[in-house]
Design a protein around this motif. Structure first.
Motif, PDB file in Angstrom:
ATOM      1  N   TYR A  42       0.833  -1.197   0.000  1.00 52.20           N
ATOM      2  CA  TYR A  42       0.000   0.000   0.000  1.00 52.20           C
ATOM      3  C   TYR A  42       0.873   1.254   0.000  1.00 52.20           C
ATOM      4  CZ  TYR A  42      -3.637  -3.269   1.396  1.00 52.20           C
ATOM      5  OH  TYR A  42      -4.505  -4.325   1.439  1.00 52.20           O
ATOM      6  N   THR A  43       0.363   2.298  -0.644  1.00 52.15           N
ATOM      7  CA  THR A  43       1.025   3.601  -0.593  1.00 52.15           C
ATOM      8  C   THR A  43       0.104   4.573   0.149  1.00 52.15           C
ATOM      9  OG1 THR A  43       0.055   4.403  -2.679  1.00 52.15           O
ATOM     10  CG2 THR A  43       2.142   3.189  -2.814  1.00 52.15           C
ATOM     11  N   MET A  44       0.719   5.484   0.869  1.00 51.01           N
ATOM     12  CA  MET A  44      -0.042   6.509   1.584  1.00 51.01           C
ATOM     13  C   MET A  44       0.614   7.863   1.323  1.00 51.01           C
ATOM     14  SD  MET A  44      -1.174   6.658   5.600  1.00 51.01           S
ATOM     15  CE  MET A  44       0.470   6.248   6.206  1.00 51.01           C
ATOM     16  N   LYS A  45      -0.065   8.690   0.560  1.00 51.63           N
ATOM     17  CA  LYS A  45       0.445  10.021   0.253  1.00 51.63           C
ATOM     18  C   LYS A  45      -0.028  10.986   1.323  1.00 51.63           C
ATOM     19  CE  LYS A  45       1.247  13.205  -3.570  1.00 51.63           C
ATOM     20  NZ  LYS A  45       1.008  13.482  -4.998  1.00 51.63           N
ATOM     21  N   THR A  55       2.588  -2.590   4.252  1.00 51.40           N
ATOM     22  CA  THR A  55       2.008  -3.817   3.684  1.00 51.40           C
ATOM     23  C   THR A  55       0.718  -4.254   4.364  1.00 51.40           C
ATOM     24  OG1 THR A  55       3.402  -5.181   5.129  1.00 51.40           O
ATOM     25  CG2 THR A  55       4.256  -4.685   2.931  1.00 51.40           C
ATOM     26  N   GLY A  56       0.286  -3.519   5.389  1.00 50.73           N
ATOM     27  CA  GLY A  56      -0.947  -3.883   6.057  1.00 50.73           C
ATOM     28  C   GLY A  56      -0.975  -3.324   7.460  1.00 50.73           C
ATOM     29  N   LEU A  66       6.354  -0.392   7.602  1.00 47.29           N
ATOM     30  CA  LEU A  66       6.295   1.024   7.223  1.00 47.29           C
ATOM     31  C   LEU A  66       7.663   1.494   6.752  1.00 47.29           C
ATOM     32  CD1 LEU A  66       4.492   3.571   7.157  1.00 47.29           C
ATOM     33  CD2 LEU A  66       5.325   4.073   9.458  1.00 47.29           C
ATOM     34  N   SER A  67       7.676   2.167   5.600  1.00 50.78           N
ATOM     35  CA  SER A  67       8.944   2.586   5.011  1.00 50.78           C
ATOM     36  C   SER A  67       8.739   3.824   4.142  1.00 50.78           C
ATOM     37  CB  SER A  67       9.533   1.445   4.163  1.00 50.78           C
ATOM     38  OG  SER A  67      10.726   1.849   3.518  1.00 50.78           O
ATOM     39  N   VAL A  68       9.816   4.579   3.971  1.00 53.85           N
ATOM     40  CA  VAL A  68       9.802   5.704   3.029  1.00 53.85           C
ATOM     41  C   VAL A  68      10.551   5.326   1.761  1.00 53.85           C
ATOM     42  CG1 VAL A  68       9.625   7.436   4.853  1.00 53.85           C
ATOM     43  CG2 VAL A  68      11.891   6.698   4.081  1.00 53.85           C
ATOM     44  N   ASP A  72      12.774  -0.702  -0.695  1.00 55.51           N
ATOM     45  CA  ASP A  72      12.660  -1.529   0.507  1.00 55.51           C
ATOM     46  C   ASP A  72      11.329  -2.263   0.534  1.00 55.51           C
ATOM     47  OD1 ASP A  72      13.358  -2.399   3.250  1.00 55.51           O
ATOM     48  OD2 ASP A  72      11.715  -1.075   3.816  1.00 55.51           O
ATOM     49  N   ILE A  73      10.245  -1.580   0.221  1.00 51.36           N
ATOM     50  CA  ILE A  73       8.918  -2.194   0.301  1.00 51.36           C
ATOM     51  C   ILE A  73       8.725  -3.253  -0.780  1.00 51.36           C
ATOM     52  CG2 ILE A  73       7.576  -0.683  -1.224  1.00 51.36           C
ATOM     53  CD1 ILE A  73       6.577  -1.858   2.316  1.00 51.36           C
ATOM     54  N   LYS A  74       9.403  -3.117  -1.915  1.00 48.12           N
ATOM     55  CA  LYS A  74       9.279  -4.103  -3.000  1.00 48.12           C
ATOM     56  C   LYS A  74       9.692  -5.496  -2.523  1.00 48.12           C
ATOM     57  CE  LYS A  74       9.087  -3.724  -7.166  1.00 48.12           C
ATOM     58  NZ  LYS A  74       8.069  -4.104  -8.161  1.00 48.12           N
ATOM     59  N   GLY A  75      10.630  -5.545  -1.593  1.00 50.71           N
ATOM     60  CA  GLY A  75      11.098  -6.833  -1.102  1.00 50.71           C
ATOM     61  C   GLY A  75      10.299  -7.370   0.061  1.00 50.71           C
ATOM     62  N   LYS A  76       9.284  -6.621   0.501  1.00 49.98           N
ATOM     63  CA  LYS A  76       8.490  -7.034   1.663  1.00 49.98           C
ATOM     64  C   LYS A  76       7.000  -7.143   1.337  1.00 49.98           C
ATOM     65  CE  LYS A  76      11.719  -4.842   4.883  1.00 49.98           C
ATOM     66  NZ  LYS A  76      11.907  -3.777   5.898  1.00 49.98           N
TER      67      LYS A  76
END
Length: 372
Positions: A42-45, A55-56, A66-68, A72-76
Motif C-alpha cells: 500500500y502507498t499513503m500520500k 504492507t498492512g 512502514l517505510s519511506v 525496501d517495500i518491493k522486497g516485503k
C-alpha cells in the motif's frame, strides 16, 4: 407431423440418457480455471506531499513494514492466492475483488498513522530535550577553558574551546532538523487528507503446469486488473492476461447461465422446466478451484485444480447463494456450477468457524457486474 413427433421423441430419449457425471464436468472445465497470485503493498500520500509505504495493519493496529523507501517495500510485499476462470477468448478472467485488489480499512490506517505521528512527536520531543541538555552541559564546560596564572592573568585554551563550539554546532543542527520534522507533522490528519492506494502485481498459472516460485506466475503469465466492482456487496473483479489471449484449448465459462456443451445439452435446456436464474433447495452444485492455493495444488504432476461438491442450503436472495461446498483460503473466485455445467455463482466467502456454510455471488449479480 409424425416425423416431427418422432424427432422430438428421439431427442427426448437422448436427453434422458445424457446426464453428465462429475468427472465429465471436471474434465471439461478444469482447463479454464486458473491459480491467481497477487503480490501487493500500500502507498499513503501525506498532506505534505511525501509518500509512505506499508504492507498492512498488524494485530496491534500498527502499520506493517512502514517505510519511506520504495525499493525496501518491493522486497516485503504481501502475497495472497485465489482462483479465477476465463470468460472470453481475450484472456479475461473473473475472480473476487479481494483477490485482485485487496482492500484495507482506511479508517484504521488513519488511526494508526495519527497514533504513529503522536508517538513520533513525543519521541522527537524527548530527543530534542536530550540534545538541549547536552548543549547546556557543553556551555558550562566553556568556563573550564579559561585558567589563571600565579599573577591572576587569564589564559584561554582555544583548542578546547573550539572543540566545544564544534560539538555545540552539531547538536544545534540535529536539534533544528528534529524540530523541523516535528513541526511538519500534523497533530491530526483526517481521512480525506490521506490518499491510500494498493499496488498489485498479478499473475496466473494453469492446471497441469509446474510452479516453483512466484515468477512462474508473475513473469510467465502477467495480468492487469481491468475492472473492480464499486459495490460493497459485490465482491467481483476482472483481470486480463497482458497478451489479451486465452490459451488455445482453455475452457471458457459462459456467464449467461447456459452450458455450451453441444446439441443434446441444448435440447435438454429447451425441455427442462429449470429456470437458469432459479435454484432449488438441496440441488447438487460443484466448485472447481485452488483450495489453499499452491500449498494444496502442487503435486508431482504440477499444480492440480480440485473439484468439491455440496448442496444448495439457502435460496439466493439476489445478493448471495448459500451452499454446503467446503472452502478454504484460495477458493475465493472459484466458479460454482450445476450438474449441467452451468455457472450459477462465484465463490467468495465462508461463514466464520464453519466448513459447511459458504457463500457465492449469484449469477444475476455476475451479469449486472459485466454490463458495460
Amino acid at each position: 407431423m409424425k416425423k416431427a413427433i418422432l424427432l422430438i421423441t428421439t431427442l427426448l430419449a437422448l436427453v434422458s440418457c445424457s446426464e453428465r457425471t462429475p468427472q465429465d464436468l471436471f474434465d471439461e472445465d478444469k482447463s479454464g480455471v486458473v491459480l491467481i497470485l497477487n503480490e501487493y503493498y500500500y502507498t499513503m500520500k501525506l498532506p505534505n506531499g511525501n509518500t509512505l509505504y506499508f504492507t498492512g495493519i498488524d494485530d496491534d493496529g500498527s502499520l506493517e513494514n512502514l517505510s519511506v523507501d520504495y525499493n525496501d517495500i518491493k522486497g516485503k510485499r504481501q502475497t495472497l492466492s485465489g482462483t479465477g476462470f476465463f470468460i472470453d477468448k481475450q484472456g479475461t478472467i473473473m475472480t473476487n475483488r479481494h483477490v485482485a485488489q485487496p482492500a484495507i480499512d482506511k479508517k484504521a490506517v488513519k488511526e494508526s498513522y495519527n497514533s504513529l505521528v503522536a508517538s513520533l512527536k513525543a519521541y522527537f520531543g524527548a530527543q530534542m530535550e536530550e540534545l538541549a541538555d547536552q548543549y547546556r552541559t557543553l556551555e558550562n564546560q566553556k568556563s573550564d577553558c579559561v585558567s589563571f596564572d600565579f599573577y591572576g592573568n587569564a589564559y584561554q585554551d582555544e583548542e578546547k574551546l573550539q572543540a566545544i563550539t564544534t560539538q555545540q554546532g552539531e547538536l544545534e543542527e540535529q536539534f533544528n532538523q528534529l524540530r523541523d520534522v516535528r513541526e511538519s507533522m500534523n497533530d491530526h490528519v483526517s481521512l480525506d487528507e490521506l490518499q491510500i492506494a494498493v499496488v498489485c502485481e498479478v499473475g496466473i498459472a494453469y492446471n497441469n503446469t509446474y510452479v516453483t516460485s512466484s515468477s512462474d506466475l508473475l513473469d510467465k503469465n502477467p495480468c492487469v486488473v481491468t475492472k473492480v466492482s464499486g459495490k460493497e456487496d459485490t465482491d467481483l473483479a476482472l483481470i486480463q492476461l497482458k497478451n489479451k489471449t486465452t490459451p488455445e484449448g482453455a475452457y471458457v465459462f459462459n456467464t449467461d447461465g447456459k452450458a455450451d456443451v453441444g446439441l443434446v445439452a441444448k435440447v435438454k435446456d429447451l425441455f427442462s422446466s429449470h429456470n437458469d436464474e432459479i435454484l432449488q433447495i438441496d440441488q447438487q452444485l460443484y466448485m472447481i478451484g485452488y483450495n489453499a492455493g499452491p500449498v494444496l495444488a502442487n503435486t508431482k504432476q504440477g499444480i492440480q485444480v480440485q473439484m468439491t461438491s455440496g448442496k444448495v442450503t439457502q435460496l439466493p436472495d439476489g445478493d448471495r447463494l448459500l451452499y454446503s461446498i467446503p472452502t478454504v483460503q484460495g477458493s475465493s473466485g472459484s466458479p460454482v456450477i450445476d450438474s449441467q455445467g452451468r455457472l450459477v455463482a462465484v465463490n467468495f466467502a465462508k461463514l466464520a468457524a464453519s466448513d459447511n456454510f459458504n457463500f457465492g455471488i449469484p449469477l444475476n449479480k455476475v451479469k449486472a457486474f459485466l454490463k458495460p
